[in-house]
Scaffold this active site. Structure first.
Site, mmCIF file in Angstrom:
data_model
loop_
_atom_site.group_PDB
_atom_site.id
_atom_site.type_symbol
_atom_site.label_atom_id
_atom_site.label_comp_id
_atom_site.label_asym_id
_atom_site.label_seq_id
_atom_site.Cartn_x
_atom_site.Cartn_y
_atom_site.Cartn_z
ATOM 1 N N HIS A 44 105.815 -63.262 -39.358
ATOM 2 C CA HIS A 44 106.416 -63.573 -40.660
ATOM 3 C C HIS A 44 106.153 -62.470 -41.681
ATOM 4 O O HIS A 44 106.852 -62.372 -42.683
ATOM 5 C CB HIS A 44 106.008 -64.967 -41.155
ATOM 6 C CG HIS A 44 104.646 -65.118 -41.733
ATOM 7 N ND1 HIS A 44 103.558 -65.578 -41.025
ATOM 8 C CD2 HIS A 44 104.186 -64.909 -42.984
ATOM 9 C CE1 HIS A 44 102.509 -65.647 -41.808
ATOM 10 N NE2 HIS A 44 102.853 -65.240 -43.010
ATOM 11 N N ASP B 129 102.898 -66.112 -33.814
ATOM 12 C CA ASP B 129 103.238 -65.437 -35.077
ATOM 13 C C ASP B 129 102.636 -64.029 -35.136
ATOM 14 O O ASP B 129 101.703 -63.778 -35.888
ATOM 15 C CB ASP B 129 102.738 -66.301 -36.246
ATOM 16 C CG ASP B 129 103.366 -65.902 -37.568
ATOM 17 O OD1 ASP B 129 103.941 -64.800 -37.645
ATOM 18 O OD2 ASP B 129 103.270 -66.695 -38.529
ATOM 19 N N SER C 8 97.576 -63.622 -44.189
ATOM 20 C CA SER C 8 98.507 -63.593 -43.068
ATOM 21 C C SER C 8 98.406 -62.238 -42.395
ATOM 22 O O SER C 8 98.476 -61.207 -43.071
ATOM 23 C CB SER C 8 99.935 -63.787 -43.572
ATOM 24 O OG SER C 8 100.138 -65.134 -43.844
HETATM 25 N N1 ASP Z 1 100.864 -68.557 -44.029
HETATM 26 C C1 ASP Z 1 100.159 -68.036 -45.149
HETATM 27 C C2 ASP Z 1 100.890 -66.902 -45.763
HETATM 28 O O1 ASP Z 1 102.083 -66.856 -45.626
HETATM 29 C C3 ASP Z 1 98.744 -67.737 -44.837
HETATM 30 C C4 ASP Z 1 97.929 -68.718 -45.561
HETATM 31 O O2 ASP Z 1 98.246 -68.962 -46.720
HETATM 32 O O3 ASP Z 1 96.984 -69.230 -45.001
HETATM 33 O O4 ASP Z 1 100.341 -66.062 -46.421
#
Ligand code: ASP
Length: 721
Positions: free
Chosen positions: A89, A225, A656
């Site tokens: 992502h 991911d 992330s």
């Molecule tokens: N998935 C989160 C992000 O997009 C990571 C997190 O906030 O733990 O930064």
């Protein structure tokens, strides 16, 4: 979804590890320089290497292998040739940018066969940290007890500028000075940014985004991911713009990759760049997020996603255009719902109030105007006064300004400002050309027909907002359009130059005297202008006054907490996208409302969720084949492949892509998310409830080798057991 009930035999082991480690799981995002002080705690928790291997001032250490990936993520260097792991992502926008209908890397994935195959990603960067040091004294130089807040802010701004310029001139690096502990400390980070970053490996959405929005922020979870990129350097291993002759960046520090796997109770660390946390808010400030900001954003984004999602499902072209925008809008949408859930279920407001009462009790003898009691009541009063402005500000940004054509009218405003500034001839065309670039980029991923639909859905919602939100001029525009949102949208999208790229570009390519009049009559610009004007007059002054007032109060309140509450909690500065290390243990959880207890997911769980009719859960056929043939090669662990695991590391957005390390500082996973109810950890971390989620590095290696047929990459990695 398969329920994995816990075999009884495992129960005692879990109970054992839970009891031992419960007491050791702690909140905290430590600056590298704080690690020496944390060393004993970290050793007790399980660290097996000296903390100097993680960071030592002035020497090479593993911190050198942790990078800022793009604008807001983390990445880790995993080879001497500049190979970087991060999240799928995190690379999504860049990979969307180099994808075409014929070569759609989001849908089909991408695997380079050799260096020459790697795909340059314009606009993508990787930033290395060259030095971090405290500069509080230099930044607060010239400030005395008598200095007013306004003067203080000015002195600090000047000192920061002076220091940042000095570092750049002296050492050649970009310097960034940031406040810590609400302005009680200042530290500088020296950065070196590389702009030639190339795509090396990227699993298709069916792996890298598996579970999509449905599973985002959820546990159990089976998302692969990850994405693989390489940093390229010019002569002398220095940053350079893309050039075919650039060479892979020579990295002195990179993470060994441990393939032995993880188990419940293992010590872990996450090293990265958490973006923002607000752990020291008062209960009233917390309520602003819980009761105002989050609910407004959720409601507005629900409408937006409703419109976008349907269109994206129907048309692959729209999907490709909106994939990245949609992901970021839905990421917040889902996260804030989890945040509210966590805060409510755990009565965090109540806990904060109790903390405030204890602080008052501990500081009873302090009765001055700067006592904690007085600070707290001043903060509460400021919050109370600010709430109406905040409501208006948030709902305006998320609704009317979130309609793309209206948001983009900011470019027309810039054109007007350019004319207003009186520049002419070449200066005029040059300045317009600069502004044009941004707007041109926007049109690559814009669909005016879809945006018109968004207007028709979001505008009525904006119009219903109470208080200061709706600009009076917007109300008269509505009336002028027959008090009919459909008519109004036809007028906007039929008449605005912004609806059609070629028309908008006229303002930049063929500027003429009548442009300013045309812009002022543009119906999208008129809405934008009405809203911004109203904000400037009636909302922004309130917001600015609040920010100024609470800058001081928050700083004092932080000092008071440090003074009186150090015995009861661990203090660490809030996240601010500077390098932090957090440590914890691999530990399962029973998500609210389920009877599951697990710390990991496996390929069996991926397959159990496979659903060819639901795109998010459509497992690529090649992966299903590997599963059917049990063709796991060396990544076979008891007949399956581990996919993800969770741990008690205190992470946040920006973490992330962060390396998840074992007790020896070796890479065991890539951090990518948190569990839903635990997303409140940005405001209140509770080790019993909060978990970070990581892709198991063995899944990454399995996908590289068996799915991507790219085991050539292993040659440059240091795989250890
Ligand atoms: N998935 C989160 C992000 O997009 C990571 C997190 O906030 O733990 O930064």
């Amino acid at each position: 979804m398969r329920n994995r009930l816990l075999p009884l035999s495992l129960f005692s082991t879990l109970l054992f590890s839970t009891t031992i480690y419960n007491s050791q799981a702690k909140e905290g995002m430590w600056r590298p320089a704080d690690l020496k002080k944390q060393a004993d705690e970290m050793k007790k928790a399980g660290l097996q290497i000296p903390v100097s291997k993680l960071y030592e001032d002035g020497k090479a250490a593993l911190n050198d292998a942790v990078v800022i990936f793009g604008g807001g993520c983390t990445g880790e260097v995993v080879s001497a040739q500049g190979l970087v792991f991060t999240n799928h992502h995190c690379g999504y926008g860049a990979v969307q940018g180099v994808s075409t209908d014929a070569k759609n890397y989001l849908i089909n994935g991408f695997w380079a066969k050799n260096n020459a195959d790697e795909v340059p990603c314009p606009g993508l960067s990787v930033t290395f940290i060259k030095k971090i040091e405290e500069v509080t004294k230099q930044i607060l130089k010239g400030i005395t007890e008598e200095t007013s807040e306004a003067e203080r802010a000015q002195i600090i701004a000047e000192n920061i500028k002076f220091l940042e310029t000095g570092y750049r001139k002296l050492l050649g690096y970009t310097a960034e000075v940031k406040p810590f502990y609400n302005g009680n400390e200042y530290w500088v980070t020296l950065l070196e940014k590389y702009d030639d970053v190339r795509l090396v490996g990227f699993p298709p959405n069916g792996i890298g985004k598996f579970g999509g929005d449905t599973d985002n922020w959820m546990w159990p979870r089976q998302t692969g991911d990850f994405g693989i990129f390489r940093v390229y350097a010019g002569p002398g291993n220095k940053p350079a713009a893309y050039n075919i002759n650039n060479k892979p960046y020579k990295a002195e520090q990179y993470f060994p990759i441990n393939t032995s796997g993880v188990k419940e109770g293992d010590y872990t660390m996450v090293y990265g760049f958490p973006y923002v946390t607000k752990e020291y808010l008062t209960s009233a400030q917390l309520a602003q997020t819980q009761d105002i900001i989050d609910p407004i954003r959720i409601a507005a984004r629900k409408i937006k996603l409703g419109v976008w999602d349907e269109a994206m499902r129907k048309d692959p072209k729209t999907f490709l255009k909106y994939a990245s925008k949609q992901s970021s809008v839905s990421n917040g949408y889902k996260k804030w719902q989890g945040e509210i859930r966590g805060l409510e279920l755990n009565d965090v407001k109540g806990k904060k109030l109790a903390y405030e009462t204890r602080l008052m009790q501990k500081s009873l003898s302090d009765t001055g105007i700067n006592s904690p009691k007085s600070t707290l009541s001043q903060i509460n009063a400021a919050v109370e006064h600010n709430n109406n402005y905040l409501r208006a500000y948030e709902s305006t940004n998320e609704t009317v300004l979130g309609i793309e054509i209206i948001g983009q009218a900011a470019y027309l405003q810039r054109v007007l400002n350019i004319y207003r500034s009186g520049v002419k001839d070449k200066a005029l065309t040059d300045t317009l050309a600069k502004v044009k670039k941004g707007l041109e980029g926007f049109y690559k991923n814009y669909d005016a027909v879809l945006d018109k639909q968004l207007f028709e859905n979001l505008m009525p919602f904006y119009y219903m907002q109470p208080g200061l939100a709706v600009a009076p001029k917007v109300k008269s525009l509505y009336t002028e359009n027959g008090s009919d949102f459909g008519k109004w949208s036809s007028n906007v999208y039929g008449q605005s130059a912004l609806a059609i790229k070629e028309m908008a570009m006229h303002y930049f390519d063929a500027p003429k005297a009548s442009d300013t009049v045309d812009i002022k009559n543009d119906p999208a610009y008129q809405i934008y202008h009405a809203v911004i004007d109203w904000q400037d007059q009636s909302v922004r002054p309130g917001m600015i006054a609040y920010a100024k007032r609470t800058d001081l109060l928050n700083r004092i309140y932080m000092q008071q907490q440090l003074q009186y509450m150090s015995g009861e909690r661990n203090f660490y500065p809030d996240a601010n996208q500077t390098l932090r290390l957090t440590y914890g243990h691999v530990k399962g959880i029973t998500p609210q409302g389920t009877s599951l207890y697990s710390y990991r997911s496996t390929l069996e769980d991926v397959i159990a969720k496979h659903n060819p009719d639901v795109e998010e859960f459509n497992v690529p056929s090649k992966l299903r084949d590997l599963y059917l043939r049990k063709d796991y090669g060396r990544w076979n662990v008891n007949g399956t492949v581990p996919v993800t695991f969770i741990a008690t590391n205190h992470t946040s957005g920006g973490n992330s892509g962060s390396p998840v390390l074992n007790a020896k500082g070796e890479l065991i996973g890539i951090n990518f998310d948190r569990i839903w109810d635990g997303t409140m950890s940005d405001l209140y971390y509770d080790p019993n409830l909060c978990r970070n989620i990581a892709v198991d590095v063995r899944y990454v290696l399995f996908i590289i080798e068996k799915y991507g047929n790219a085991p050539w990459l292993f040659k440059e990695m240091n795989l250890v057991k």
